[in-house]
Design a protein around this motif. Structure first.
Motif, PDB file in Angstrom:
ATOM      1  N   ALA A  50       2.740  -5.479 -16.155  1.00  0.00           N
ATOM      2  CA  ALA A  50       2.319  -6.768 -16.698  1.00  0.00           C
ATOM      3  C   ALA A  50       2.974  -7.923 -15.947  1.00  0.00           C
ATOM      4  CB  ALA A  50       2.659  -6.845 -18.189  1.00  0.00           C
ATOM      5  N   GLU A  51       4.248  -7.768 -15.607  1.00  0.00           N
ATOM      6  CA  GLU A  51       4.949  -8.826 -14.877  1.00  0.00           C
ATOM      7  C   GLU A  51       4.378  -8.969 -13.467  1.00  0.00           C
ATOM      8  OE1 GLU A  51       7.679 -11.784 -13.698  1.00  0.00           O
ATOM      9  OE2 GLU A  51       6.869 -11.107 -15.626  1.00  0.00           O
ATOM     10  N   LEU A  52       4.071  -7.858 -12.818  1.00  0.00           N
ATOM     11  CA  LEU A  52       3.475  -7.913 -11.486  1.00  0.00           C
ATOM     12  C   LEU A  52       2.106  -8.579 -11.551  1.00  0.00           C
ATOM     13  CD1 LEU A  52       3.583  -7.133  -8.483  1.00  0.00           C
ATOM     14  CD2 LEU A  52       2.545  -4.941  -9.116  1.00  0.00           C
ATOM     15  N   ALA A  53       1.333  -8.265 -12.585  1.00  0.00           N
ATOM     16  CA  ALA A  53       0.016  -8.876 -12.744  1.00  0.00           C
ATOM     17  C   ALA A  53       0.138 -10.385 -12.943  1.00  0.00           C
ATOM     18  CB  ALA A  53      -0.715  -8.246 -13.931  1.00  0.00           C
ATOM     19  N   ARG A  54       1.108 -10.808 -13.741  1.00  0.00           N
ATOM     20  CA  ARG A  54       1.307 -12.243 -13.973  1.00  0.00           C
ATOM     21  C   ARG A  54       1.674 -12.959 -12.677  1.00  0.00           C
ATOM     22  NH1 ARG A  54       5.011 -15.783 -14.103  1.00  0.00           N
ATOM     23  NH2 ARG A  54       6.659 -14.260 -13.703  1.00  0.00           N
ATOM     24  N   ARG A  55       2.608 -12.380 -11.935  1.00  0.00           N
ATOM     25  CA  ARG A  55       3.021 -13.000 -10.677  1.00  0.00           C
ATOM     26  C   ARG A  55       1.871 -13.047  -9.680  1.00  0.00           C
ATOM     27  NH1 ARG A  55       7.643  -9.631  -8.519  1.00  0.00           N
ATOM     28  NH2 ARG A  55       7.635 -11.183  -6.870  1.00  0.00           N
ATOM     29  N   ALA A  56       1.068 -11.990  -9.664  1.00  0.00           N
ATOM     30  CA  ALA A  56      -0.075 -11.966  -8.747  1.00  0.00           C
ATOM     31  C   ALA A  56      -1.058 -13.080  -9.076  1.00  0.00           C
ATOM     32  CB  ALA A  56      -0.775 -10.608  -8.825  1.00  0.00           C
ATOM     33  N   ALA A  57      -1.382 -13.236 -10.358  1.00  0.00           N
ATOM     34  CA  ALA A  57      -2.349 -14.246 -10.773  1.00  0.00           C
ATOM     35  C   ALA A  57      -1.865 -15.653 -10.460  1.00  0.00           C
ATOM     36  CB  ALA A  57      -2.641 -14.114 -12.262  1.00  0.00           C
ATOM     37  N   GLU A  58      -0.558 -15.881 -10.566  1.00  0.00           N
ATOM     38  CA  GLU A  58      -0.007 -17.224 -10.436  1.00  0.00           C
ATOM     39  C   GLU A  58       0.465 -17.566  -9.023  1.00  0.00           C
ATOM     40  OE1 GLU A  58       3.098 -17.434 -13.306  1.00  0.00           O
ATOM     41  OE2 GLU A  58       1.735 -17.414 -15.036  1.00  0.00           O
ATOM     42  N   GLN A  59       0.812 -16.550  -8.213  1.00  0.00           N
ATOM     43  CA  GLN A  59       1.501 -16.841  -6.957  1.00  0.00           C
ATOM     44  C   GLN A  59       0.792 -16.383  -5.692  1.00  0.00           C
ATOM     45  OE1 GLN A  59       5.529 -15.300  -7.193  1.00  0.00           O
ATOM     46  NE2 GLN A  59       5.711 -15.897  -9.337  1.00  0.00           N
ATOM     47  N   ALA A  81      -3.618  -3.118  -4.740  1.00  0.00           N
ATOM     48  CA  ALA A  81      -3.328  -1.689  -4.572  1.00  0.00           C
ATOM     49  C   ALA A  81      -2.186  -1.260  -5.482  1.00  0.00           C
ATOM     50  CB  ALA A  81      -2.979  -1.392  -3.114  1.00  0.00           C
ATOM     51  N   LEU A  82      -1.157  -2.101  -5.597  1.00  0.00           N
ATOM     52  CA  LEU A  82      -0.045  -1.781  -6.486  1.00  0.00           C
ATOM     53  C   LEU A  82      -0.501  -1.755  -7.942  1.00  0.00           C
ATOM     54  CD1 LEU A  82       3.044  -3.739  -5.120  1.00  0.00           C
ATOM     55  CD2 LEU A  82       2.857  -1.269  -5.466  1.00  0.00           C
ATOM     56  N   LEU A  83      -1.308  -2.724  -8.326  1.00  0.00           N
ATOM     57  CA  LEU A  83      -1.774  -2.777  -9.705  1.00  0.00           C
ATOM     58  C   LEU A  83      -2.639  -1.570 -10.050  1.00  0.00           C
ATOM     59  CD1 LEU A  83      -2.568  -6.578 -10.009  1.00  0.00           C
ATOM     60  CD2 LEU A  83      -0.772  -5.322 -11.213  1.00  0.00           C
ATOM     61  N   LYS A  84      -3.365  -1.059  -9.051  1.00  0.00           N
ATOM     62  CA  LYS A  84      -4.195   0.119  -9.297  1.00  0.00           C
ATOM     63  C   LYS A  84      -3.354   1.376  -9.487  1.00  0.00           C
ATOM     64  CE  LYS A  84      -8.247  -1.737  -6.966  1.00  0.00           C
ATOM     65  NZ  LYS A  84      -9.088  -1.724  -5.743  1.00  0.00           N
ATOM     66  N   ALA A  85      -2.074   1.293  -9.135  1.00  0.00           N
ATOM     67  CA  ALA A  85      -1.156   2.399  -9.404  1.00  0.00           C
ATOM     68  C   ALA A  85      -0.533   2.226 -10.778  1.00  0.00           C
ATOM     69  CB  ALA A  85      -0.059   2.456  -8.336  1.00  0.00           C
ATOM     70  N   LYS A  86      -1.182   1.432 -11.620  1.00  0.00           N
ATOM     71  CA  LYS A  86      -0.666   1.093 -12.949  1.00  0.00           C
ATOM     72  C   LYS A  86      -0.288   2.329 -13.755  1.00  0.00           C
ATOM     73  CE  LYS A  86      -2.156  -1.058 -17.300  1.00  0.00           C
ATOM     74  NZ  LYS A  86      -3.263  -1.740 -18.001  1.00  0.00           N
ATOM     75  N   GLY A 143       0.815  -1.203   0.000  1.00  0.00           N
ATOM     76  CA  GLY A 143       0.000   0.000   0.000  1.00  0.00           C
ATOM     77  C   GLY A 143       0.851   1.257   0.000  1.00  0.00           C
ATOM     78  N   GLY A 144       1.913   1.260   0.812  1.00  0.00           N
ATOM     79  CA  GLY A 144       2.814   2.400   0.858  1.00  0.00           C
ATOM     80  C   GLY A 144       3.531   2.607  -0.461  1.00  0.00           C
ATOM     81  N   LEU A 145       3.939   1.518  -1.097  1.00  0.00           N
ATOM     82  CA  LEU A 145       4.607   1.611  -2.395  1.00  0.00           C
ATOM     83  C   LEU A 145       3.672   2.186  -3.452  1.00  0.00           C
ATOM     84  CD1 LEU A 145       6.509  -1.795  -2.364  1.00  0.00           C
ATOM     85  CD2 LEU A 145       7.565   0.485  -2.330  1.00  0.00           C
ATOM     86  N   ALA A 146       2.409   1.769  -3.421  1.00  0.00           N
ATOM     87  CA  ALA A 146       1.435   2.284  -4.383  1.00  0.00           C
ATOM     88  C   ALA A 146       1.269   3.791  -4.216  1.00  0.00           C
ATOM     89  CB  ALA A 146       0.097   1.574  -4.198  1.00  0.00           C
ATOM     90  N   ARG A 147       1.181   4.233  -2.956  1.00  0.00           N
ATOM     91  CA  ARG A 147       1.032   5.674  -2.710  1.00  0.00           C
ATOM     92  C   ARG A 147       2.283   6.442  -3.129  1.00  0.00           C
ATOM     93  NH1 ARG A 147      -1.287   3.437   1.892  1.00  0.00           N
ATOM     94  NH2 ARG A 147       0.506   3.912   3.219  1.00  0.00           N
ATOM     95  N   LEU A 148       3.461   5.861  -2.866  1.00  0.00           N
ATOM     96  CA  LEU A 148       4.704   6.534  -3.243  1.00  0.00           C
ATOM     97  C   LEU A 148       4.829   6.629  -4.756  1.00  0.00           C
ATOM     98  CD1 LEU A 148       7.320   7.891  -2.479  1.00  0.00           C
ATOM     99  CD2 LEU A 148       8.386   5.630  -2.255  1.00  0.00           C
ATOM    100  N   LEU A 149       4.460   5.575  -5.463  1.00  0.00           N
ATOM    101  CA  LEU A 149       4.477   5.625  -6.926  1.00  0.00           C
ATOM    102  C   LEU A 149       3.635   6.787  -7.441  1.00  0.00           C
ATOM    103  CD1 LEU A 149       4.157   1.899  -8.083  1.00  0.00           C
ATOM    104  CD2 LEU A 149       5.931   3.507  -8.806  1.00  0.00           C
ATOM    105  N   ASN A 150       2.435   6.904  -6.905  1.00  0.00           N
ATOM    106  CA  ASN A 150       1.542   7.970  -7.351  1.00  0.00           C
ATOM    107  C   ASN A 150       2.083   9.351  -7.002  1.00  0.00           C
ATOM    108  OD1 ASN A 150      -0.360   6.253  -8.525  1.00  0.00           O
ATOM    109  ND2 ASN A 150      -1.464   5.971  -6.600  1.00  0.00           N
ATOM    110  N   GLU A 151       2.713   9.472  -5.837  1.00  0.00           N
ATOM    111  CA  GLU A 151       3.263  10.768  -5.443  1.00  0.00           C
ATOM    112  C   GLU A 151       4.459  11.147  -6.316  1.00  0.00           C
ATOM    113  OE1 GLU A 151       2.164  13.044  -3.513  1.00  0.00           O
ATOM    114  OE2 GLU A 151       0.492  11.918  -2.649  1.00  0.00           O
ATOM    115  N   LEU A 152       5.307  10.184  -6.629  1.00  0.00           N
ATOM    116  CA  LEU A 152       6.445  10.462  -7.506  1.00  0.00           C
ATOM    117  C   LEU A 152       5.961  10.868  -8.894  1.00  0.00           C
ATOM    118  CD1 LEU A 152       8.864   7.555  -6.495  1.00  0.00           C
ATOM    119  CD2 LEU A 152       9.113   9.988  -5.935  1.00  0.00           C
TER     120      LEU A 152
END
Length: 207
Positions: free
Chosen positions: A121-130, A107-112, A68-77
């Motif tokens: 795309a790689e994060l989405a693949r890992r999420a779906a599989e792992q 939450a990270l994917l919503k910061a797409k 969640g923190g990473l998603a917010r930081l991505l958006n702020e950057l």
């Protein structure tokens, strides 16, 4: 007038403490919160504080564990217009982030919009599989997020896994057919194995 004067004094006192120079860069959520607070403050000093915080390269030092923190930081950057910082953090997330909770990954994917397409795309693949999908409602949130962001094939993979892994309460499923998938014309189904409860979950076949 008194309220404005008090607010101005509080802002001046805050900036005098130089928070941008002292905040821990390990905490992505805290850094993101400070960026947001500084952006809402008027004056050159607040702008300089944001520049000072960016100069410390939070994208290189943030802990890659708080989704969640990473998603917010991505958006702020991204809001700061620092494309290089966004790309650096996006790459670190793709290569270092350990896939665990479905809600955090969602939450990270919503910061797409703030991430590089390849990294997303790689994060989405890992999420779906792992990612663990033992919590039915959170699993549904991830599946719907994958579908809404344009990954119906990965949403289908997660739906198949989720139907097998979701916690069922008796014969009543708590893992609902994801509305986002159904809205995209879901035509197939995945069934929970015998003994896990009567449930059919929808998945998307094609667009």
């Amino acid at each position: 007038w008194l309220h404005r004067a008090a607010a101005a004094e509080a802002i001046e006192a805050l900036l005098a403490r130089r928070p941008a120079e002292h905040v821990s860069l390990r905490d992505p959520g805290g850094v993101a919160q400070l960026f947001g607070a500084l952006r809402r403050l008027p004056g050159v000093e607040a702008e300089e504080a944001r520049k000072s915080l960016l100069a410390r390269s939070p994208q290189a030092h943030a802990s890659i564990s708080d989704a969640g923190g990473l998603a917010r930081l991505l958006n702020e950057l991204a809001a700061e217009g620092d494309g290089d910082a966004v790309r650096t953090l996006s790459h670190r997330i793709r290569t270092e982030f350990e896939i665990t909770g479905a809600r955090g990954v969602a939450a990270l994917l919503k910061a797409k919009r703030s991430m590089d397409a390849v990294d997303t795309a790689e994060l989405a693949r890992r999420a779906a599989e792992q990612v663990a999908l033992t919590n039915a409602e959170i699993a549904a949130e991830l599946i719907e997020t994958l579908a809404e962001l344009g990954y119906p094939d990965l949403a289908a993979v997660a739906a198949g896994r989720g139907a097998n892994e979701a916690v069922l309460h008796g014969a009543r499923p708590v893992f609902p057919p994801p509305a986002a998938l159904h809205a995209r014309g879901a035509r197939g189904a995945v069934r929970v194995p015998a003994g896990r409860g009567a449930y059919t979950g929808y998945y998307a076949e094609g667009g």
